[in-house]
Design an enzyme around this catalytic site. Structure first.
Site, PDB file in Angstrom:
ATOM      1  CG  ASP A  95      19.465  12.187  50.581  1.00 47.86           C
ATOM      2  OD1 ASP A  95      18.697  12.972  51.186  1.00 47.86           O
ATOM      3  OD2 ASP A  95      20.632  11.991  50.796  1.00 47.86           O
ATOM      4  CE  LYS A  98      22.740  15.171  34.747  1.00 42.17           C
ATOM      5  NZ  LYS A  98      22.554  16.418  34.360  1.00 42.17           N
ATOM      6  CG  ASP A 151      20.413  18.841  34.846  1.00 48.49           C
ATOM      7  OD1 ASP A 151      19.568  17.902  34.796  1.00 48.49           O
ATOM      8  OD2 ASP A 151      21.144  19.406  34.220  1.00 48.49           O
ATOM      9  CE1 TYR A 156      23.331   9.012  48.542  1.00 48.84           C
ATOM     10  CE2 TYR A 156      21.568   8.645  49.904  1.00 48.84           C
ATOM     11  CZ  TYR A 156      22.347   9.760  49.304  1.00 48.84           C
ATOM     12  OH  TYR A 156      22.271  11.066  49.405  1.00 48.84           O
TER      13      TYR A 156
END
Ligand code: NAP
Length: 410
Positions: free
Chosen positions: A300, A222, A276, A155
């Site tokens: 987010d 991740k 995940d 971002y």
């Protein structure tokens, strides 16, 4: 309520400790579309709660600042510099939603404020209010505060368009100098994540967990795929826990190695989950998580997914917080089709105000609003969004919902 002449500015000590006068001046932006309706309703609740809690010894001196459509009309500028200056000068502000005209060229106030005040954390507390319609069987098991990094990651806005000269330059460099194999037609985005940016975010999450006696902080990442950004975020998170909070925290590994899986009393457990897996855990075992520390993109997604679990947008508060400033806001948009109808749920702005009271150290005012909102929902006097899904509910207007909350304040 205090009169304007009594107001004083909030300030910070050199070690970032907030100093709140009894009558702080707080700038607000009422917002576009449904913003004026929900702001008017919320402001009444705030003033009533403060009055009840402090019997006139404290009060907020509200100061309107302009942004969005109203600023466009009055100042011919959607985001006047004066608005940014005033918010900077007063350190704490609250805002309704602002519309983003499609194809418009004006700056986003959220981005401008985040940069100007270095609001590096987006905080989203997600909790269930008994009676709110939810798609889950046990939404009451969700009570999670998300600390999302606000300034880095994909971002950060560093992107080059597919086919542009700049994209070609970057691709050429990566392919020729860095042994990459990237298609020449690709668009390119950059994902920077630094130890400073990551550590200060995790630090704020741990401080919150200690202050509010939360059992754990979970670092979400991740890192199995993106080792030097997301994986490093995990490492830096554990490092800051060890370096700065050794006495108050313990890693999950240590809990299993030394304490048969049961954390010693009073210690905040630091654990980590791959993003995940975290999404699955949020659905299957939400009660095992209380504070999440996440990079920008994962945070987010996660905060919106968790919000949906407890009933969605109408009660979804948020705050952008730095070391010396904070801006509180509903997380939904302007819902323009309901503008001027006194219809939508003011709950998100009201709960953003609760976060603001907690930030100011005015816990009593915040707690009394939570309790009154819970009671109002249990009485099934709710706005259309809840009423359409609740059996036996009485639909009330935005302003009436606020009045019911005020009636229920203790
Ligand atoms: P939106 O304003 O959030 O509204 C989408 C739908 O969500 C509404 O039609 C309504 O659903 C429901 N909703 C939103 N707020 C609600 C509330 N307080 N109570 C009950 N229901 C609520 O999203 P959008 O229509 O995509 O965006 C409109 C404008 O807002 C855009 O200009 C966008 O850029 C801007 N925006 C601003 C912010 C911000 O300032 N932070 C954030 C997001 C979007 P139903 O139709 O089912 O009743």
């Amino acid at each position: 309520m205090a009169n304007a002449s009594q107001g004083e500015k909030i300030s910070f000590t050199p070690s970032h400790k907030i100093q709140v006068p009894s009558f702080p001046i707080i700038p607000f932006i009422e917002g576009d579309g449904t913003g004026p309706d929900i702001w008017a309703a919320s402001q009444r609740v705030f003033d009533a709660a403060v009055k009840r809690a402090y019997a006139g010894k404290r009060g907020i001196v509200w100061k309107e600042v302009l942004a969005g459509e109203k600023a466009g009309k009055i100042k011919n500028d959607w985001l006047p510099q004066e608005t940014l200056d005033i918010i900077k000068d007063h350190s704490v502000a609250i805002k309704g939603p602002l519309s983003t005209p499609v194809g418009g060229g004006h700056r986003s106030i959220n981005v401008a404020l985040r940069r100007l005040l270095d609001l590096y954390t987006c905080i989203r507390p997600i909790r269930y209010f008994t009676g709110v319609p939810s798609p889950m069987k046990r939404p009451d098991k969700v009570s999670i505060v998300v600390f999302r990094e606000n300034t880095e990651d994909v971002y950060s806005g560093i992107e080059w368009k597919s086919g542009s000269d700049d994209a070609k330059k970057v691709i050429d460099f990566l392919n020729s100098q860095m042994s990459c194999r990237i298609r020449n037609s690709s668009g390119i985005g950059v994902k920077p994540m630094s130890p400073e940016g990551s550590k200060r975010l995790v630090k704020m999450a741990i401080e919150y967990a200690i202050r509010h006696r939360k059992p754990s902080v979970t670092i979400v990442h991740k890192g199995n795929i993106m080792k030097f950004t997301e994986g490093a975020f995990r490492e830096w998170g554990y490092q800051v826990a060890k370096e700065e909070f050794a006495a108050q925290t313990i890693s999950e590994d240590e809990v299993f190695e030394k304490y048969q899986g049961k954390a010693p009393e009073g210690k905040v457990v630091i654990k980590d989950r791959i993003a995940d897996s975290m999404f699955q855990q949020a659905l299957l075992r939400p009660e095992e998580y209380s504070v999440l520390a996440t990079p920008n993109l994962n945070g987010d997604y996660l905060s919106d997914a968790l919000t949906a679990q407890v009933g969605g947008l109408g009660i979804s508060p948020g705050a952008n917080v730095g070391d010396r400033a904070a801006v509180f806001e509903a997380t939904h948009g302007t819902a323009p089709k309901y503008a001027g109808q006194d219809k939508i749920n003011p709950g998100s702005v009201i709960l953003s105000g609760v976060m603001m009271f907690e930030y100011l150290g005015w816990q009593e005012a915040g707690d009394s609003i939570i309790q009154a909102m819970q009671k109002t929902i249990e009485q099934k006097t709710v706005t259309y969004d809840f009423a359409r899904q609740m059996e036996g509910a009485k639909e009330v207007r935005c302003s009436e919902f606020a009045s019911r909350i005020i009636d229920n304040l203790t």
